[in-house]
Design a protein around this motif. Structure first.
Motif, PDB file in Angstrom:
ATOM      1  N   GLY A 118      35.684  55.738  48.953  1.00  0.00           N
ATOM      2  CA  GLY A 118      34.254  55.749  48.262  1.00  0.00           C
ATOM      3  C   GLY A 118      34.602  54.680  46.966  1.00  0.00           C
ATOM      4  N   GLN A 119      35.729  55.377  46.361  1.00  0.00           N
ATOM      5  CA  GLN A 119      35.897  54.509  44.827  1.00  0.00           C
ATOM      6  C   GLN A 119      36.474  53.114  45.158  1.00  0.00           C
ATOM      7  OE1 GLN A 119      39.510  55.734  42.912  1.00  0.00           O
ATOM      8  NE2 GLN A 119      38.335  56.630  41.200  1.00  0.00           N
ATOM      9  N   ALA A 120      37.086  53.009  46.471  1.00  0.00           N
ATOM     10  CA  ALA A 120      37.634  51.588  46.620  1.00  0.00           C
ATOM     11  C   ALA A 120      36.077  50.566  46.837  1.00  0.00           C
ATOM     12  CB  ALA A 120      38.329  51.425  48.236  1.00  0.00           C
ATOM     13  N   LYS A 121      35.232  51.012  47.258  1.00  0.00           N
ATOM     14  CA  LYS A 121      33.948  50.651  47.621  1.00  0.00           C
ATOM     15  C   LYS A 121      33.318  49.997  46.284  1.00  0.00           C
ATOM     16  CE  LYS A 121      30.369  48.811  50.098  1.00  0.00           C
ATOM     17  NZ  LYS A 121      29.603  48.726  49.219  1.00  0.00           N
ATOM     18  N   GLU A 122      33.212  51.095  45.401  1.00  0.00           N
ATOM     19  CA  GLU A 122      32.699  50.925  44.032  1.00  0.00           C
ATOM     20  C   GLU A 122      33.641  49.892  43.186  1.00  0.00           C
ATOM     21  OE1 GLU A 122      32.827  54.598  41.738  1.00  0.00           O
ATOM     22  OE2 GLU A 122      32.105  55.794  43.530  1.00  0.00           O
ATOM     23  N   MET A 123      34.944  49.781  43.594  1.00  0.00           N
ATOM     24  CA  MET A 123      35.855  48.714  42.930  1.00  0.00           C
ATOM     25  C   MET A 123      35.381  47.425  43.544  1.00  0.00           C
ATOM     26  SD  MET A 123      40.032  48.710  42.986  1.00  0.00           S
ATOM     27  CE  MET A 123      41.039  47.311  42.816  1.00  0.00           C
ATOM     28  N   LEU A 124      35.297  47.355  44.851  1.00  0.00           N
ATOM     29  CA  LEU A 124      34.873  46.130  45.277  1.00  0.00           C
ATOM     30  C   LEU A 124      33.688  45.681  44.706  1.00  0.00           C
ATOM     31  CD1 LEU A 124      34.420  44.099  47.961  1.00  0.00           C
ATOM     32  CD2 LEU A 124      33.572  45.731  49.025  1.00  0.00           C
ATOM     33  N   ASP A 125      32.429  46.637  44.752  1.00  0.00           N
ATOM     34  CA  ASP A 125      31.059  46.256  44.324  1.00  0.00           C
ATOM     35  C   ASP A 125      31.176  45.785  42.813  1.00  0.00           C
ATOM     36  OD1 ASP A 125      30.264  46.922  46.617  1.00  0.00           O
ATOM     37  OD2 ASP A 125      29.546  48.928  46.149  1.00  0.00           O
ATOM     38  N   ALA A 126      31.955  46.369  42.020  1.00  0.00           N
ATOM     39  CA  ALA A 126      31.939  46.048  40.516  1.00  0.00           C
ATOM     40  C   ALA A 126      32.475  44.533  40.398  1.00  0.00           C
ATOM     41  CB  ALA A 126      32.839  47.009  39.780  1.00  0.00           C
ATOM     42  N   ILE A 127      33.624  44.437  41.114  1.00  0.00           N
ATOM     43  CA  ILE A 127      34.262  42.977  40.919  1.00  0.00           C
ATOM     44  C   ILE A 127      33.446  41.891  41.640  1.00  0.00           C
ATOM     45  CG2 ILE A 127      36.133  41.748  41.711  1.00  0.00           C
ATOM     46  CD1 ILE A 127      38.155  44.034  41.287  1.00  0.00           C
ATOM     47  N   THR A 128      32.805  42.240  42.648  1.00  0.00           N
ATOM     48  CA  THR A 128      31.753  41.384  43.386  1.00  0.00           C
ATOM     49  C   THR A 128      30.819  41.026  42.283  1.00  0.00           C
ATOM     50  OG1 THR A 128      32.331  42.035  45.486  1.00  0.00           O
ATOM     51  CG2 THR A 128      30.483  41.023  45.126  1.00  0.00           C
ATOM     52  N   GLU A 129      30.271  42.012  41.923  1.00  0.00           N
ATOM     53  CA  GLU A 129      29.160  41.750  40.788  1.00  0.00           C
ATOM     54  C   GLU A 129      29.532  41.077  39.368  1.00  0.00           C
ATOM     55  OE1 GLU A 129      26.855  45.261  39.965  1.00  0.00           O
ATOM     56  OE2 GLU A 129      25.977  44.575  38.073  1.00  0.00           O
ATOM     57  N   ALA A 130      30.657  41.352  39.206  1.00  0.00           N
ATOM     58  CA  ALA A 130      31.078  40.570  37.775  1.00  0.00           C
ATOM     59  C   ALA A 130      31.508  39.157  38.195  1.00  0.00           C
ATOM     60  CB  ALA A 130      32.274  41.332  37.325  1.00  0.00           C
ATOM     61  N   GLY A 131      31.585  38.818  39.414  1.00  0.00           N
ATOM     62  CA  GLY A 131      32.293  37.428  39.651  1.00  0.00           C
ATOM     63  C   GLY A 131      33.357  37.201  39.236  1.00  0.00           C
ATOM     64  N   VAL A 132      34.327  37.987  38.885  1.00  0.00           N
ATOM     65  CA  VAL A 132      35.766  37.519  38.372  1.00  0.00           C
ATOM     66  C   VAL A 132      36.647  37.033  39.217  1.00  0.00           C
ATOM     67  CG1 VAL A 132      35.106  38.963  36.064  1.00  0.00           C
ATOM     68  CG2 VAL A 132      36.336  39.954  38.046  1.00  0.00           C
ATOM     69  N   PRO A 133      37.536  36.249  38.852  1.00  0.00           N
ATOM     70  CA  PRO A 133      38.664  35.975  39.585  1.00  0.00           C
ATOM     71  C   PRO A 133      39.384  37.162  40.003  1.00  0.00           C
ATOM     72  CG  PRO A 133      38.410  33.971  37.987  1.00  0.00           C
ATOM     73  CD  PRO A 133      37.468  35.286  37.699  1.00  0.00           C
ATOM     74  N   ASN A 134      40.018  37.389  41.223  1.00  0.00           N
ATOM     75  CA  ASN A 134      40.401  38.509  41.677  1.00  0.00           C
ATOM     76  C   ASN A 134      41.670  38.465  42.805  1.00  0.00           C
ATOM     77  OD1 ASN A 134      39.138  39.671  44.314  1.00  0.00           O
ATOM     78  ND2 ASN A 134      37.491  38.530  42.806  1.00  0.00           N
ATOM     79  N   THR A 135      42.775  39.132  42.615  1.00  0.00           N
ATOM     80  CA  THR A 135      43.510  39.029  43.825  1.00  0.00           C
ATOM     81  C   THR A 135      44.259  40.603  43.969  1.00  0.00           C
ATOM     82  OG1 THR A 135      45.098  37.781  44.951  1.00  0.00           O
ATOM     83  CG2 THR A 135      45.781  38.153  42.721  1.00  0.00           C
ATOM     84  N   VAL A 136      44.477  40.923  45.021  1.00  0.00           N
ATOM     85  CA  VAL A 136      45.351  42.184  45.438  1.00  0.00           C
ATOM     86  C   VAL A 136      46.685  41.864  46.074  1.00  0.00           C
ATOM     87  CG1 VAL A 136      45.363  44.343  46.314  1.00  0.00           C
ATOM     88  CG2 VAL A 136      43.070  43.547  45.809  1.00  0.00           C
TER      89      VAL A 136
END
Lengths: 381, 381, 381, 381
Positions: B114-132
């Motif tokens: 569930g928290q992983a989904k929140e992380m996905l959503d937050a980063i998607t919404e922010a539109g910031v460059p990202n990588t794992v």
């Protein structure tokens, strides 16, 4: 060898395994001359008269029968060796046992679990000496693995994994059924890789690591239709092309098994690995003379996987052959099993592992695998 | 490098991965001097002030923070690189994304789906460059595997199998929890080998072979209780010591995965193999500079598994390094991922695979694996 | 690192080894932060101003010189690191030593034995700290081999064999001379594979197995003429393409060495094997993280070659890096040598093996090899 | 097999090779039933009557002689197969040839080059069919190597290297002389590893790469004295324990050979490698079913050493045996040579390579090796 006790063999089938068993018998007198019992190639049964007689001539069988039933009726035959397709094993074995013949059968017991049970019951009731040709146990490196396991070197076992990978049925042009392709015909074979390849992995696994409790499996048929050689029609393929399962062993370890005929690049890659608390072992049929062993108790400075060339005179079966460093081949596992069978007869013995009981245990696991795959659920063995 | 665009890095964590990422950044200017963007080691956050400052000094970070939150508040930091234990990833990443920072996160996303989904959503919404940091993709031999797959050389895929075998937790004397052993503490790690090791196998698998439909898994905790370093008490072990599953890929192939920390003899044996209609490939982390390839279309006379030493200048990433025949190491996969991240920023780009979306796909498979094991049933991803 | 003692480096040459050494220095402060001495990248000398400045910018050198002589005259430089072509090593080294600079030189000492002796004498007289970059000693697996030899595990040594096989000069279209191909120009290189590749094998051999008494060699130049890049003319090739010798070691063992650039399929296959009374070891650069060890004293049942993945924290140099099971690469051998050099300076030390004396021993063997091949007779070293 | 032409064999010697050849003959009728000629095990000669008769009984020889001379006098014997110690080969062979018998002789021809020449002359003059048991040519992978060489795939050859490493004589407690240890007695064996092991390497080399021009060798006797089993005294050891040489082949390539019985860890490691302009091959007796092949013309992306499991039906000899992926062993090379010998008799043929002429070429190289080592100089073959 005039003072040796003779076991007159009646062989059913003249395919790959028929040749292999015949070859095994020819080595008993030369390589194991000290055995009390020695085989005599008394008769070969085959429906094809011309090829059957040619086979008899080549391998030195003294007679030919066009029907295995006639062979069983003969008084001058002590043991029936069954190399026919899977769906004939049980019928022949049951008849042989009832006639008081020793039974040596190719694996698996049957294409169908109920019939396998009948075969078990008939042989048990008859009390005849018997063995099933799970030949890999007699690869010297595999026997060495067994010795290592039995020595307790590994400690508590955590993992057992095995796979048997082939690639010979990838072409959709390959037909099913008939003499050369009966292994693709579900009616003759009973199953695909489960009974053909996984059965070998399971037999070795139970031997090395004990019984299996329950399994969760998946199977797949990649090519759905093939020309059937006997009907001349394109028909659905009923066998499993690939079969995978994980399981719990009774000793608490986890098992992982896979067999397929769709692994491009692997002709006959049978491998297994056992991970114990202190040590691990692994083996690979493509490098059958090697066994790999890792012992965590070695000095840390020089600790690593040991690659053991199983060819010294004090290693299993190797006192019989040539010199250290020289390899044996696939056929030697059959020669060793034949020798062990005859050795087992000494002193009134009737058992040569794997016996019919052992093979039935493997059969039950195979059955559970197929049921699990069908129902998409765990199955208790 | 005065005319380069600077990406000021704030690193959270100074453990193994903290060191690894710091090391990666130090190679960008020397090995990838042509990149438009270059990292600046701006700050390191660690709760332990003494060790944090020592880390900053050693690796050349310009400042130290005792709380990652302070680092996120700073205007002079462009990117947050997360090397904290698993249960902190999401919280930090979400805060960073909301503050408009780029996010580079260690895997897995979270200890909890569930928290992983929140992380996905937050980063998607922010539109910031990202990588794992699923770093194995950047081993040159693994990138070559990807190129080979993409070239279509393999044909239809039948099988994908991978395992990740270690042996470092076999001793019952090993504690759980605390700085050195948080990976054994279910609260900090979320799971055992599933999130730690299988996650790597799954990320590579999805990259090479596409999505996974459903899974059937088994997990096992061999050692049930361990001393907890933070409580000082012997407590139940909540993680999975071993995790095995088979699955269907969306492309019709069968998958087979296994991870364990109880495979004696294997320090970090990550292997995968893909079997296609025409060709197969396999790879092994212990021999990370090699890729093996088999092509059935080769002339039969000289057909065999090819062992490719991935070190020529025209092989992935190798134009950057030394000379043919010389090996790279584990750390180079991180250097390559950092370089690819900065490369990805050019021309306004915001993506460097694996992105948060990619990592979430892997997270869903891990979740399904754990659910399947718990319920002893197949789970759709 | 403010309280560290600084060693201000002046690097001559910006080719492969120039990059490699520069890379090594950048790791000292991060991976070996506890060393008392730390390098400073003070200056780089190169005749090509544009490329020299670019190199300085990329690697962080503080200044650039277009002539190495100017660098030696500078007071703000403590050590000269020589990565120029072979025929320049001695001249630079002698000048540096006379100026009281520390000398770190690429191997071999010279293209000519007399000049090598002058270099030895000059450095000895100057008494400056020095080392020669026979980097393979610092591969962790090779250092482990040294530890094993020194432990006496092998017993009396019977055989030492080594080869260094490459295939990059097979094409007759490859030119000789100039920046990229000076190794094929006898005037710049002094010899072919003897000084380039065999020298490495010999250095390791003397380190592991002691001095060499006499040699019997054969060399061969397969391609007799190549375009010279500096003259633009097709000229005779003066280097040896292949060099083979057998020898007596002072400890009574037999040696066998081979190097070639005409072994198709081998990019840089440096291997050695030592056979002792009780145990043997072998190593292979293509699998540089592994060492193989065989001990006849193991239980016969599980005796075999052990494949040791040299990556545990208690194995040479590995406490500095990542985690067990992860590999290091070629460049790490240079990093380790740099670290050992700086470590060697502590407490007034001036030696870091291989010193100029050690390297001169190797040079003498190389010279004897070339003389033996020319005269078709045994040569005493 | 009643209509087959019979070749009545008289075997001299009942040691390892006696058993091996007898075993080979027993497979001709079963595995090569289509051959026009078939062996009959007519007689075995051995000085030890009890053991000779036991051998005859075990292997099915129809008669026993206590002196090989008697066997040669018999009219009912067509071929003499010589498995006696080296110093008896020539005498027996010459007598057999003069009596018009076919000659199959173990290698080497003699313990002494002059006698070897007499053997060559006698057999040549008699014009009898003959062969020398350099069995390694008939390993399927080695025959495949020959086919690849003959196909021209390799291009111009640059290097040939081979070694034969054993470790069975390291113990100083091992005696010399007598039935089990005649290989250590220079009077019986003629030489040590040169005639025993190097001879095999040389035979294969000449077959694959053509004639050898000149050699430069070194030999060594590590253990100088051993108890002689026949005299009961400690006597000087006359054999070479190790033998190394480099050479020029007539085709311009360089050769490198080594044999020893002091390479701890190697039971019988015979390897060879050939490096050509375009491609290379290598082989290893410990993995005798594999051949490795590298082709530079492969696509660079997937270029690497191919590991070929020589077990498909279209690979040398493999149509006779079992199924792809299954291994053959050491003994099969002898079976194949026997089959080729009988095949060679068809249509009045008298030659089966290696013939006495071929073997004499190898003998001359061995002689030159010993002479070169003694004189410390190059010797022309």
């Amino acid at each position: 060898m005039s003072d040796k006790k003779k076991v007159r063999i009646g062989l059913v089938g003249r395919g790959l395994m028929g040749r292999m068993h015949a070859n095994a018998y020819t080595h008993i007198s030369t390589i194991f001359p000290d055995l009390e019992y020695q085989p005599v190639l008394q008769a070969i049964a085959s429906r094809n008269e011309e090829k059957g007689k040619e086979f008899a001539d080549t391998w030195g069988f003294q007679s030919y029968e066009n029907d295995w039933r006639k062979m069983i009726e003969r008084d001058d035959i002590d043991a029936i060796d069954i190399c026919a397709p899977n769906n004939m094993h049980a019928e022949i074995a049951i008849a042989a046992a009832k006639a008081g013949k020793m039974v040596l059968s190719e694996k698996p017991l049957s294409h169908e679990i109920g019939q396998a049970k009948e075969m078990l019951d008939a042989i048990t009731e008859a009390g005849v000496p018997n063995t099933v040709w799970y030949n890999y146990r007699r690869m010297p490196a595999v026997t060495l693995a067994k010795n290592i396991v039995d020595s307790g070197r590994l400690g508590q076992i955590f993992h057992y994994r095995a796979n048997f990978l082939q690639d010979w049925t990838i072409s959709p042009d390959l037909p099913q059924g008939g003499e050369a392709a009966w292994r693709l015909d579900v009616d003759a074979a009973g199953s695909g890789v489960t009974g053909d390849l996984l059965a070998h992995c399971i037999d070795t696994a139970i031997w090395l690591n004990g019984g299996i409790e329950d399994v969760s499996a998946v199977t797949k048929t990649f090519i759905k239709e093939r020309l059937h050689q006997e009907t001349g029609k394109v028909q659905p393929v009923g066998i499993d092309d690939a079969s995978i399962f994980h399981c719990h062993f009774k000793n608490g370890s986890l098992g992982l098994f896979e067999a397929t005929r769709y692994a491009r690049g692997h002709k006959a890659l049978y491998t297994f690995e056992i991970n114990g608390e202190h040590a691990s072992i692994r083996w690979d049929l493509h490098d059958m003379n090697w066994l790999e062993y890792f012992d965590h108790r070695d000095d840390a400075e020089v600790r690593g996987w040991r690659k053991i060339h199983v060819s010294d005179g004090d290693q299993p079966y190797m006192d019989r052959w040539w010199i250290p460093g020289t390899s044996l081949g696939y056929e030697h596992s059959f020669i060793h099993q034949a020798a062990d069978f005859f050795k087992g007869l000494e002193n009134g013995g009737k058992r040569c592992a794997p016996t019919i009981e052992d093979a039935y245990e493997t059969e039950k696991v195979c059955h559970a695998v197929l049921e699990s795959a069908k129902s998409r659920s765990w199955k208790t063995v």
